[in-house]
Every structure is written in structure tokens, then in C-alpha cells.
Design an enzyme around this catalytic site. Structure first.
Site, PDB file in Angstrom:
ATOM      1  N   TRP A 157       0.805  -1.218   0.000  1.00  0.00           N
ATOM      2  CA  TRP A 157       0.000   0.000   0.000  1.00  0.00           C
ATOM      3  C   TRP A 157       0.842   1.274   0.000  1.00  0.00           C
ATOM      4  O   TRP A 157       0.344   2.336  -0.354  1.00  0.00           O
ATOM      5  CB  TRP A 157      -0.955   0.036   1.199  1.00  0.00           C
ATOM      6  CG  TRP A 157      -0.357  -0.263   2.542  1.00  0.00           C
ATOM      7  CD1 TRP A 157      -0.423  -1.445   3.213  1.00  0.00           C
ATOM      8  CD2 TRP A 157       0.376   0.631   3.392  1.00  0.00           C
ATOM      9  NE1 TRP A 157       0.220  -1.363   4.416  1.00  0.00           N
ATOM     10  CE2 TRP A 157       0.723  -0.093   4.556  1.00  0.00           C
ATOM     11  CE3 TRP A 157       0.775   1.958   3.293  1.00  0.00           C
ATOM     12  CZ2 TRP A 157       1.450   0.467   5.610  1.00  0.00           C
ATOM     13  CZ3 TRP A 157       1.507   2.523   4.340  1.00  0.00           C
ATOM     14  CH2 TRP A 157       1.830   1.779   5.477  1.00  0.00           C
ATOM     15  N   SER A 192       5.589  -7.284   3.739  1.00  0.00           N
ATOM     16  CA  SER A 192       6.195  -7.640   5.011  1.00  0.00           C
ATOM     17  C   SER A 192       6.949  -8.964   4.919  1.00  0.00           C
ATOM     18  O   SER A 192       6.663  -9.805   4.062  1.00  0.00           O
ATOM     19  CB  SER A 192       5.118  -7.740   6.096  1.00  0.00           C
ATOM     20  OG  SER A 192       4.319  -8.897   5.896  1.00  0.00           O
ATOM     21  N   GLU A 222      10.960  -8.610  -2.003  1.00  0.00           N
ATOM     22  CA  GLU A 222      11.439  -7.321  -1.501  1.00  0.00           C
ATOM     23  C   GLU A 222      10.661  -7.060  -0.224  1.00  0.00           C
ATOM     24  O   GLU A 222       9.500  -6.647  -0.259  1.00  0.00           O
ATOM     25  CB  GLU A 222      11.222  -6.226  -2.551  1.00  0.00           C
ATOM     26  CG  GLU A 222      12.179  -5.049  -2.394  1.00  0.00           C
ATOM     27  CD  GLU A 222      11.704  -4.029  -1.405  1.00  0.00           C
ATOM     28  OE1 GLU A 222      12.127  -4.109  -0.230  1.00  0.00           O
ATOM     29  OE2 GLU A 222      10.928  -3.150  -1.782  1.00  0.00           O
ATOM     30  N   GLU A 228      10.707  -3.824  12.814  1.00  0.00           N
ATOM     31  CA  GLU A 228      10.258  -2.824  11.847  1.00  0.00           C
ATOM     32  C   GLU A 228       8.940  -2.212  12.313  1.00  0.00           C
ATOM     33  O   GLU A 228       7.966  -2.923  12.549  1.00  0.00           O
ATOM     34  CB  GLU A 228      10.076  -3.449  10.468  1.00  0.00           C
ATOM     35  CG  GLU A 228       9.693  -2.432   9.401  1.00  0.00           C
ATOM     36  CD  GLU A 228       9.555  -3.041   8.019  1.00  0.00           C
ATOM     37  OE1 GLU A 228      10.006  -2.420   7.052  1.00  0.00           O
ATOM     38  OE2 GLU A 228       8.995  -4.153   7.918  1.00  0.00           O
ATOM     39  N   CYS A 232      10.138   0.613   3.448  1.00  0.00           N
ATOM     40  CA  CYS A 232      10.884  -0.555   3.926  1.00  0.00           C
ATOM     41  C   CYS A 232      12.349  -0.257   4.186  1.00  0.00           C
ATOM     42  O   CYS A 232      12.985  -0.886   5.030  1.00  0.00           O
ATOM     43  CB  CYS A 232      10.740  -1.709   2.933  1.00  0.00           C
ATOM     44  SG  CYS A 232      11.230  -1.283   1.250  1.00  0.00           S
ATOM     45  N   THR A 280       4.506 -12.055   5.533  1.00  0.00           N
ATOM     46  CA  THR A 280       3.727 -12.437   4.353  1.00  0.00           C
ATOM     47  C   THR A 280       4.636 -12.952   3.248  1.00  0.00           C
ATOM     48  O   THR A 280       4.298 -13.895   2.525  1.00  0.00           O
ATOM     49  CB  THR A 280       2.903 -11.239   3.845  1.00  0.00           C
ATOM     50  OG1 THR A 280       2.074 -10.764   4.907  1.00  0.00           O
ATOM     51  CG2 THR A 280       2.035 -11.638   2.671  1.00  0.00           C
ATOM     52  N   LYS A 333      -1.606  -7.782  -8.429  1.00  0.00           N
ATOM     53  CA  LYS A 333      -2.507  -7.758  -7.275  1.00  0.00           C
ATOM     54  C   LYS A 333      -2.015  -6.673  -6.314  1.00  0.00           C
ATOM     55  O   LYS A 333      -1.064  -6.869  -5.560  1.00  0.00           O
ATOM     56  CB  LYS A 333      -2.531  -9.127  -6.595  1.00  0.00           C
ATOM     57  CG  LYS A 333      -3.641  -9.292  -5.546  1.00  0.00           C
ATOM     58  CD  LYS A 333      -3.231  -8.715  -4.211  1.00  0.00           C
ATOM     59  CE  LYS A 333      -4.373  -8.735  -3.218  1.00  0.00           C
ATOM     60  NZ  LYS A 333      -4.080  -7.905  -2.022  1.00  0.00           N
ATOM     61  N   SER A 362      -2.324  -3.900  -3.043  1.00  0.00           N
ATOM     62  CA  SER A 362      -2.878  -3.956  -1.689  1.00  0.00           C
ATOM     63  C   SER A 362      -4.344  -3.542  -1.693  1.00  0.00           C
ATOM     64  O   SER A 362      -4.752  -2.634  -2.421  1.00  0.00           O
ATOM     65  CB  SER A 362      -2.090  -3.024  -0.764  1.00  0.00           C
ATOM     66  OG  SER A 362      -2.771  -2.844   0.466  1.00  0.00           O
ATOM     67  N   GLU A 363      -5.123  -4.211  -0.860  1.00  0.00           N
ATOM     68  CA  GLU A 363      -6.548  -3.863  -0.751  1.00  0.00           C
ATOM     69  C   GLU A 363      -6.749  -2.466  -0.188  1.00  0.00           C
ATOM     70  O   GLU A 363      -7.826  -1.885  -0.318  1.00  0.00           O
ATOM     71  CB  GLU A 363      -7.266  -4.885   0.129  1.00  0.00           C
ATOM     72  CG  GLU A 363      -6.798  -4.970   1.566  1.00  0.00           C
ATOM     73  CD  GLU A 363      -5.625  -5.922   1.753  1.00  0.00           C
ATOM     74  OE1 GLU A 363      -5.351  -6.278   2.923  1.00  0.00           O
ATOM     75  OE2 GLU A 363      -4.986  -6.312   0.758  1.00  0.00           O
TER      76      GLU A 363
END
Length: 393
Positions: free
Chosen positions: A51, A129, A150, A283, A184, A132, A75, A77-78
Site C-alpha cells: 500500500w 512484510s 522485496e 520494523e 521498507c 507475508t 494484485k 494492496s486492498e
């Protein structure tokens, strides 16, 4: 938006040059054989993006994937899908054939999981992340598909006592508070040499307190809200953890008095941070900066490398030989010298350890979406004659 356009232009140029690299010859030391290398697209690739920087992160994957000749299933991020849907619409208007760039929206556990585990996918490229990313990588490897990961980071910036403190503070601010620390590669860990620590703290506090917080659309604003309620609560929990663990909150840690609504939090600086503290190790993905001190160069390198992450690192010093030593010793994929956070689509991007594997951007980003095929031709006029009664041996 300038970075998005530059990235597409860059990979369009590499795509045009790709033909000239086809069938490059390889010297195998035998004149009977002509060996050449051909580069081919992988096929349908899965691209899963986060996102933060939603359009730019998508571009980092879509541009090289298309330049290599692949079809893409993106795809996003929602929490930030609209710009990627608009990208697909613009691609269609530009004449990209139907089915070459596809965008699917939905939750990660539904759309993302199904995409990363689909057997028809030739490669998975993921930014997000570490937690995930591990699941996505496992789904890809279950089908023996390559992946680029990444992932997260907890990058460290080392400041030596020969540094220009005013310049150092500006890079610390930019490295940690740019985009609210929601990046990140944020250099959210600072190691400052003991002799200059107190002067550094005073300058950093004054500059952090000078940041204008508010509506990002207003002129002069340099810090807006974090992305969501859950992220706001996450950042607040880390601020509390820093206090509970014994770190000293130099400044920030609260809702700005001028922002009664929204997910705003002041730029926060902790000092006297120890390596065992959560604000040093984990993080946060928010405007929280953790500062520790060191005496010797070797100590700084050890503290910087003592982390599960390995995305980026930075060093600030007037001694260029020292900068080179530190840059070579830091265990990460990106090192900044006398700066923090510059990023260029022409240069490789990616990390090691729990920050992932593979590289995006530059020519390396294009190669990640290509299959290398060996084409060998027997060019001798003589019969091979391996099974002749008179053995070649």
C-alpha cells in the site's frame, strides 16, 4: 508521478536494446560448435504490491515484466488499489493488447494466496512484510517457480564524529521521517559516535520539532497521517514499548496538538536505545527513530549488522576511506554514503537475510523476468562419428 514515468521510459529503452543482445555468442573452446544465448519471456507472472507508494511499487514490477515480453497479473494492496486499476485503464488506452496487463483486487489471504500458488504462474514478484513474504515464497516454491522478495527492513545509519552535524541531521530526518517512515528501507536505527552524541541530540530534537504536520495537500506540509487506524495503533504501541523498555523519548510520541482528528502522530525520537529493545530490533513502519551510540568503528559495524534484516544501510563521515570500509562491511543490499534514501530506477534494489532475495530495478530487474536459453549448433562439415569402430579416444 515523475518517478513512475521515468521508470517506464527506462524499461522501454531497455526493451528496445534487448533485440541487440539476442543470440550473443559464447566461446566454448571448440570450433565445431557455435553456442549462442537467447533471452525469452517467462510467461504469465504474478506481481503483488504493497500500500505504500502503490503506483510506483507496481511500476517497479510491471515495467520490466512488460519490457521482457511477459503477461502480468498485478494484485495491489486492498488498501490502495485505485491507482493500479487506473494504470490498467491507461495501458488499454495506449493500445496494450487485452490480457497482457491484468489487475485483480482483494484481500491477501484470498486473491494474493490464490495467485502466488497458481501452477500457471511462471514467476512471483512480491513486495511487502517479511511474514507475508515467507508465505508467498513458500507458495511459489511448492510449484518450483522462481520468486523475487522485496521485504521489510530495519536499516541503520552510522554517524562518525568527523561528520558535518547539520548535514547529518538533515539526512537522518529524511531517512526516517520521509513518507512518515512508511518505507521498507527507512534508516530508523541511528548509531552516533559518543563524542558528538549530545550535540547531535540537540540538533535532531530541534529539527524534528520543526516538521510541519497536517493535511498533505496544504503547502508546506512535510508530514501527514499514517495510512490507517491499525497502522496508527501499531505505531503507538511501539512508542509505548520504547518507554516501557527504558528508552528516553527525546521528542514526539503523541498526537500533534494541531491535528485533533485523523491518524497523526508526531515524529518520535528515542535515545539511549539498547540492542535488546523492540524499537531497535523490529520494523515499525512509522515516524519513530531509535538512536544508540558507539565508540569504535568495529563496534558500530557489529551493532548495525546484528539484525535479522539486510535491506539497506548508511554511513556519514568525512573520511572516504572509512566510508568505503563501512560500506563493504555492512550486510545489506543497498548502502548510502553521506546520504540516506536516494533511489534510482537505473540502480539495483533489494536485500539479504529476512529482507528478501533477488533484485528489482536497473538491468537486474529486467533479467529477473527473462529466461536464458542456450542454442548450440554443430557447424563442422565432418561427421561427428563418436561411435566409429576407430574410437575418438
Amino acid at each position: 508521478m515523475d518517478d513512475v514515468a521515468t521508470c517506464f521510459d527506462y524499461y522501454a529503452d531497455l526493451a528496445e536494446k534487448l533485440d541487440s543482445r539476442q543470440y550473443n555468442s559464447v566461446d566454448v573452446g571448440m570450433e565445431e560448435f557455435n553456442v549462442r544465448v537467447r533471452r525469452e519471456p517467462l510467461g504469465a507472472v504474478a506481481l503483488i504490491t504493497p500500500w505504500n507508494y502503490p503506483l510506483l511499487m507496481a511500476t517497479w514490477k510491471v515495467a520490466p515484466a512488460l519490457a521482457a515480453g511477459n503477461c502480468c497479473v498485478l494484485k495491489p494492496s486492498e488498501m490502495a488499489s485505485v491507482t493500479c486499476l487506473e494504470l490498467a485503464e491507461l495501458a488499454a488506452q495506449a493500445g496494450l493488447p487485452a490480457g497482457v496487463l491484468n489487475v485483480i483486487t482483494g484481500l491477501g489471504q484470498d486473491a494474493g494466496a490464490s495467485l502466488s500458488s497458481h501452477p500457471a504462474v511462471a514467476k512471483v514478484a512480491f513486495t511487502g512484510s517479511t511474514v507475508t513474504g515467507k508465505r508467498v515464497a513458500q507458495a511459489a516454491i511448492a510449484n518450483l517457480r522462481p520468486a523475487t522478495m522485496e521485504l521489510g527492513g530495519k536499516s541503520c545509519l552510522i554517524i562518525f564524529d568527523d561528520s558535518d552535524l547539520d548535514k547529518a541531521v538533515e539526512w537522518v530526518m529524511f531517512g526516517a521521517f520521509w513518507t512518515n517512515g512508511q518505507i521498507c528501507s527507512s534508516t530508523s536505527r541511528i548509531l552516533v559516535q559518543e563524542r558528538i552524541a549530545e550535540s547531535f541530540y540537540a540538533k535532531l530534537k530541534a529539527r524534528a520539532q520543526s516538521i510541519q504536520i497536517g493535511n498533505p495537500l496544504q503547502p508546506g506540509c512535510r508530514m501527514g497521517p499514517v495510512v490507517s487506524s491499525s497502522q496508527y495503533e501499531r505505531v503507538r504501541s511501539y512508542v509505548q514499548a520504547g518507554c516501557d523498555d527504558g528508552a528516553t523519548c527525546l521528542t514526539g510520541g503523541r498526537r500533534p496538538p494541531s491535528c485533533s482528528k485523523g491518524y497523526f502522530i508526531e515524529p518520535t525520537v528515542f535515545i539511549n536505545v539498547q540492542p535488546h529493545m523492540r524499537v531497535w530490533k523490529e520494523e515499525i513502519f512509522g515516524p519513530v527513530l531509535s538512536v544508540g551510540t558507539f565508540s569504535l568503528e568495529s563496534e558500530a559495524i557489529h551493532l548495525a549488522n546484528n539484525t535479522e534484516f539486510g535491506l539497506a544501510g548508511a554511513v556519514i563521515s568525512a573520511d572516504q576511506a572509512r566510508c568505503q570500509r563501512v560500506a563493504e562491511a555492512l550486510e545489506c543490499g543497498i548502502v548510502w554514503v553521506n546520504c540516506s534514501q536516494p533511489c534510482f530506477c537505473q540502480a539495483p534494489w533489494g536485500g539479504i537475510k529476512n529482507s528478501g532475495f533477488g533484485r528489482e530495478l536497473g538491468e537486474w530487474g529486467l533479467e529477473n523476468f527473462l529466461n536464458v536459453k542456450q542454442v548450440t549448433t554443430y557447424v563442422s562439415p565432418n561427421i561427428w562419428d563418436w561411435y566409429s569402430p576407430q574410437s575418438k579416444l
